[in-house]
Design an enzyme around this catalytic site. Structure first.
Site, PDB file in Angstrom:
ATOM      1  N   ARG A 174       4.482  40.068 -19.801  1.00 19.38           N
ATOM      2  CA  ARG A 174       3.933  39.958 -18.440  1.00 19.38           C
ATOM      3  C   ARG A 174       2.696  39.060 -18.433  1.00 19.38           C
ATOM      4  O   ARG A 174       2.347  38.468 -17.419  1.00 19.38           O
ATOM      5  CB  ARG A 174       3.599  41.344 -17.855  1.00 19.38           C
ATOM      6  CG  ARG A 174       2.830  41.273 -16.548  1.00 19.38           C
ATOM      7  CD  ARG A 174       2.980  42.505 -15.651  1.00 19.38           C
ATOM      8  NE  ARG A 174       2.891  43.751 -16.350  1.00 19.38           N
ATOM      9  CZ  ARG A 174       1.743  44.298 -16.797  1.00 19.38           C
ATOM     10  NH1 ARG A 174       0.593  43.684 -16.607  1.00 19.38           N
ATOM     11  NH2 ARG A 174       1.768  45.452 -17.411  1.00 19.38           N
ATOM     12  N   TYR A 196       4.050  26.273   4.933  1.00 20.41           N
ATOM     13  CA  TYR A 196       5.346  26.930   4.722  1.00 20.41           C
ATOM     14  C   TYR A 196       5.264  28.348   5.313  1.00 20.41           C
ATOM     15  O   TYR A 196       4.225  29.019   5.185  1.00 20.41           O
ATOM     16  CB  TYR A 196       5.647  26.970   3.209  1.00 20.41           C
ATOM     17  CG  TYR A 196       6.778  27.907   2.881  1.00 20.41           C
ATOM     18  CD1 TYR A 196       8.049  27.706   3.421  1.00 20.41           C
ATOM     19  CD2 TYR A 196       6.575  29.011   2.067  1.00 20.41           C
ATOM     20  CE1 TYR A 196       9.075  28.593   3.155  1.00 20.41           C
ATOM     21  CE2 TYR A 196       7.602  29.889   1.786  1.00 20.41           C
ATOM     22  CZ  TYR A 196       8.852  29.680   2.345  1.00 20.41           C
ATOM     23  OH  TYR A 196       9.859  30.566   2.087  1.00 20.41           O
ATOM     24  N   ASP A 248      -0.865  22.794  -2.311  1.00 21.28           N
ATOM     25  CA  ASP A 248       0.532  23.095  -2.620  1.00 21.28           C
ATOM     26  C   ASP A 248       1.239  21.744  -2.695  1.00 21.28           C
ATOM     27  O   ASP A 248       1.442  21.077  -1.673  1.00 21.28           O
ATOM     28  CB  ASP A 248       1.118  23.984  -1.520  1.00 21.28           C
ATOM     29  CG  ASP A 248       2.592  24.335  -1.772  1.00 21.28           C
ATOM     30  OD1 ASP A 248       3.283  23.567  -2.483  1.00 21.28           O
ATOM     31  OD2 ASP A 248       3.059  25.358  -1.240  1.00 21.28           O
ATOM     32  N   LYS A 256      11.903  24.351  -6.580  1.00 22.25           N
ATOM     33  CA  LYS A 256      12.356  23.133  -5.899  1.00 22.25           C
ATOM     34  C   LYS A 256      12.546  21.991  -6.907  1.00 22.25           C
ATOM     35  O   LYS A 256      13.373  22.102  -7.776  1.00 22.25           O
ATOM     36  CB  LYS A 256      11.365  22.783  -4.793  1.00 22.25           C
ATOM     37  CG  LYS A 256      10.902  23.983  -3.964  1.00 22.25           C
ATOM     38  CD  LYS A 256      12.056  24.639  -3.234  1.00 22.25           C
ATOM     39  CE  LYS A 256      11.572  25.656  -2.213  1.00 22.25           C
ATOM     40  NZ  LYS A 256      12.024  27.004  -2.430  1.00 22.25           N
TER      41      LYS A 256
HETATM   42  C1  3LM Z   1      12.118  26.264   2.101  1.00 22.30           C
HETATM   43  N1  3LM Z   1      10.295  26.901   0.673  1.00 22.30           N
HETATM   44  O1  3LM Z   1      13.335  26.157   2.282  1.00 22.30           O
HETATM   45  P1  3LM Z   1       9.365  30.226  -3.536  1.00 22.30           P
HETATM   46  N2  3LM Z   1       5.516  26.319  -0.908  1.00 22.30           N
HETATM   47  C2  3LM Z   1       6.362  25.500  -0.252  1.00 22.30           C
HETATM   48  C3  3LM Z   1       7.689  25.892  -0.030  1.00 22.30           C
HETATM   49  O2  3LM Z   1       8.490  25.055   0.637  1.00 22.30           O
HETATM   50  C4  3LM Z   1       8.136  27.135  -0.511  1.00 22.30           C
HETATM   51  C5  3LM Z   1       7.233  27.954  -1.196  1.00 22.30           C
HETATM   52  C6  3LM Z   1       5.930  27.516  -1.389  1.00 22.30           C
HETATM   53  C7  3LM Z   1      11.562  27.199   1.082  1.00 22.30           C
HETATM   54  C8  3LM Z   1      12.225  28.288   0.641  1.00 22.30           C
HETATM   55  S1  3LM Z   1      12.866  29.604   2.886  1.00 22.30           S
HETATM   56  C9  3LM Z   1      13.539  31.198   2.996  1.00 22.30           C
HETATM   57  C10 3LM Z   1      13.314  28.999   1.286  1.00 22.30           C
HETATM   58  C11 3LM Z   1       5.853  24.203   0.261  1.00 22.30           C
HETATM   59  C12 3LM Z   1       9.535  27.614  -0.293  1.00 22.30           C
HETATM   60  C13 3LM Z   1       7.625  29.295  -1.744  1.00 22.30           C
HETATM   61  O3  3LM Z   1       8.656  31.546  -3.553  1.00 22.30           O
HETATM   62  O4  3LM Z   1       9.645  29.701  -4.926  1.00 22.30           O
HETATM   63  O5  3LM Z   1      10.556  30.213  -2.606  1.00 22.30           O
HETATM   64  O6  3LM Z   1       8.311  29.139  -2.944  1.00 22.30           O
HETATM   65  O7  3LM Z   1      11.297  25.565   2.742  1.00 22.30           O
END
Ligand code: 3LM
Length: 404
Positions: free
Chosen positions: A61, A114, A183, A208
């Site tokens: 962890r 986001y 970000d 991503k």
């Molecule tokens: C999306 N985005 O489809 P995870 N920061 C940014 C992001 O675009 C995202 C995160 C953080 C998308 C996910 S929407 C239900 C699906 C700029 C995620 C968060 O926790 O790894 O999903 O990242 O835009």
């Protein structure tokens, strides 16, 4: 780190940083250290390890060798002293906030954000006495109060590809002694390295482009050793959104080709933006590489290319956006982005559904907006697919117009 590693180019670091043949077995690929715990040796050593007086692994962890390889690679790509990996992008953002903010602190952010981050800032953190306030770029310096502790920004923004000036954010943060956080999910370190512009912390949804193949969730935060020690020992150790070793293996493999994939994503996205420009079905094409993008000059000054995301605004709202989405054959209708395979989504009904309509519209997330995550397929095939789907949307629009 080899002596000359700090001088290696991006591609060399993407391939080699954090990874070396296993000294015990000679295994060339980084092994998946699928273990929860590590043998401590005698009690005195166990005590030293737990006190931090001796470095070594104790429990996955907190740190794990396969996850560590991913962290070292990301730190090398961002030009950061240290990086800490998480189970998702949201896990990374939440852990960073919980490690660095106290009750009474305020986050100032340049929008939009986001939807998940917005939810964290507006719904969850206020319950613990941390507030978040959105300001316009030009008002950032004037908006700082004695409570302000963090400046937070995404660039390019999700989903309308807005651009924020990293120098401005870094300057305001350093003048007022604030923590600046970027970000960089949409840009990736291949296109923008925020720390080079004076930013304190960069974070990513590794789900991503870093992973790049749509098969793994992950997150990462990078910055100074001192700050990342705090993030690891508080945000990671006490909150526990740890990246699993098997997922770290997939992310490591993905990052090794980041530079190659990003070149293809950028070239294809530019071709799609050019193909959509001026089509009668669309009223706007959002892409920071277009000369008439309102922040094109800022994008050109802080990005090495303009990324793989394009957003299209359809003249006749949801109906024509839906007709376009349904006519696409190479782009799958799905959320997420940065996959080698092209994806398309309708943010108003999906990723940004939770945002109040008024705010959504103010940010340009209209019913007619479609977000494209342009993959690395053949440019010709993607352009042909988008053209035929635009034509289909135009025909759907024509049928919506009153006849005669
Ligand atoms: C999306 N985005 O489809 P995870 N920061 C940014 C992001 O675009 C995202 C995160 C953080 C998308 C996910 S929407 C239900 C699906 C700029 C995620 C968060 O926790 O790894 O999903 O990242 O835009």
């Amino acid at each position: 780190m080899r002596d000359d590693e700090r001088h290696d180019g991006f591609a060399t670091r993407a391939v080699h940083a954090g990874q070396a043949p296993d000294p015990r077995t000679g295994a060339h690929a980084t092994p998946i250290h699928q273990t929860s715990t590590f043998v401590l040796g005698d009690v005195a050593r166990g005590e030293r390890l737990f006190a931090g007086d001796e470095s070594g692994y104790v429990y996955s962890r907190i740190a794990n060798p396969t996850v560590r390889a991913f962290e070292e690679k990301l730190a090398a790509l961002e030009g950061a002293e240290e990086a800490v990996a998480f189970a998702s992008g949201m896990g990374a953002i939440a852990a960073l906030c919980l490690s660095t903010l106290r009750s009474g602190d305020e986050i100032l952010f340049l929008g939009p954000l986001y939807g998940g981050t917005r939810g964290l800032f507006h719904d969850l953190l206020p319950r613990f006495g941390v507030t978040a306030r959105r300001v316009d770029d030009d008002d950032l310096a004037a908006a700082v109060t004695p409570q302000t502790r963090m400046l937070y920004v995404e660039t390019p923004t999700n989903p309308t590809l807005g651009i924020h000036d990293l120098r401005l954010v870094a300057d305001v943060a350093s003048t007022h002694g604030l923590l600046s956080v970027v970000d960089g999910t949409f840009a990736t370190p291949y296109l923008t390295r925020p720390l080079e512009h004076g930013i304190d912390v960069v974070l990513h949804s590794a789900t991503k482009y870093l992973g790049g193949h749509g098969d793994a969730l992950g997150g990462v935060v990078a910055g100074s050793q001192e700050l990342m020690d705090e993030v690891r020992l508080e945000g990671l150790r006490h909150v526990g959104a740890a990246l699993s070793p098997s997922i770290a293996f997939l992310l490591l493999r993905g990052v090794r080709t980041l530079h190659l994939r990003m070149r293809a994503h950028c070239a294809n996205a530019r071709a799609i933006a050019d193909a959509a420009l001026g089509h009668p079905a669309v009223s706007a094409v959002h892409y920071p590489g277009l000369p008439d993008h309102p922040r094109h000059a800022v994008a050109a000054s802080q990005m090495d290319d303009f990324g793989g995301m394009v957003a299209l605004e359809f003249v006749h709202g949801r109906e024509s956006a839906a007709a376009f989405l349904e006519a696409l054959t190479l782009f799958d209708h799905a959320v997420s982005l940065g996959d080698v395979s092209s994806l398309a989504c309708h943010p108003a009904s999906t990723t940004h559904q939770v945002v109040e309509e008024e705010l959504r519209l103010a940010d340009g997330v209209t019913e007619g907006l479609v977000r494209l995550s342009v993959g690395i397929e053949d440019e010709r095939d993607l352009v042909r697919d988008v053209r035929q789907a635009l034509d289909r949307a135009a025909r759907a629009e024509a049928s919506l117009l009153p006849s005669g």
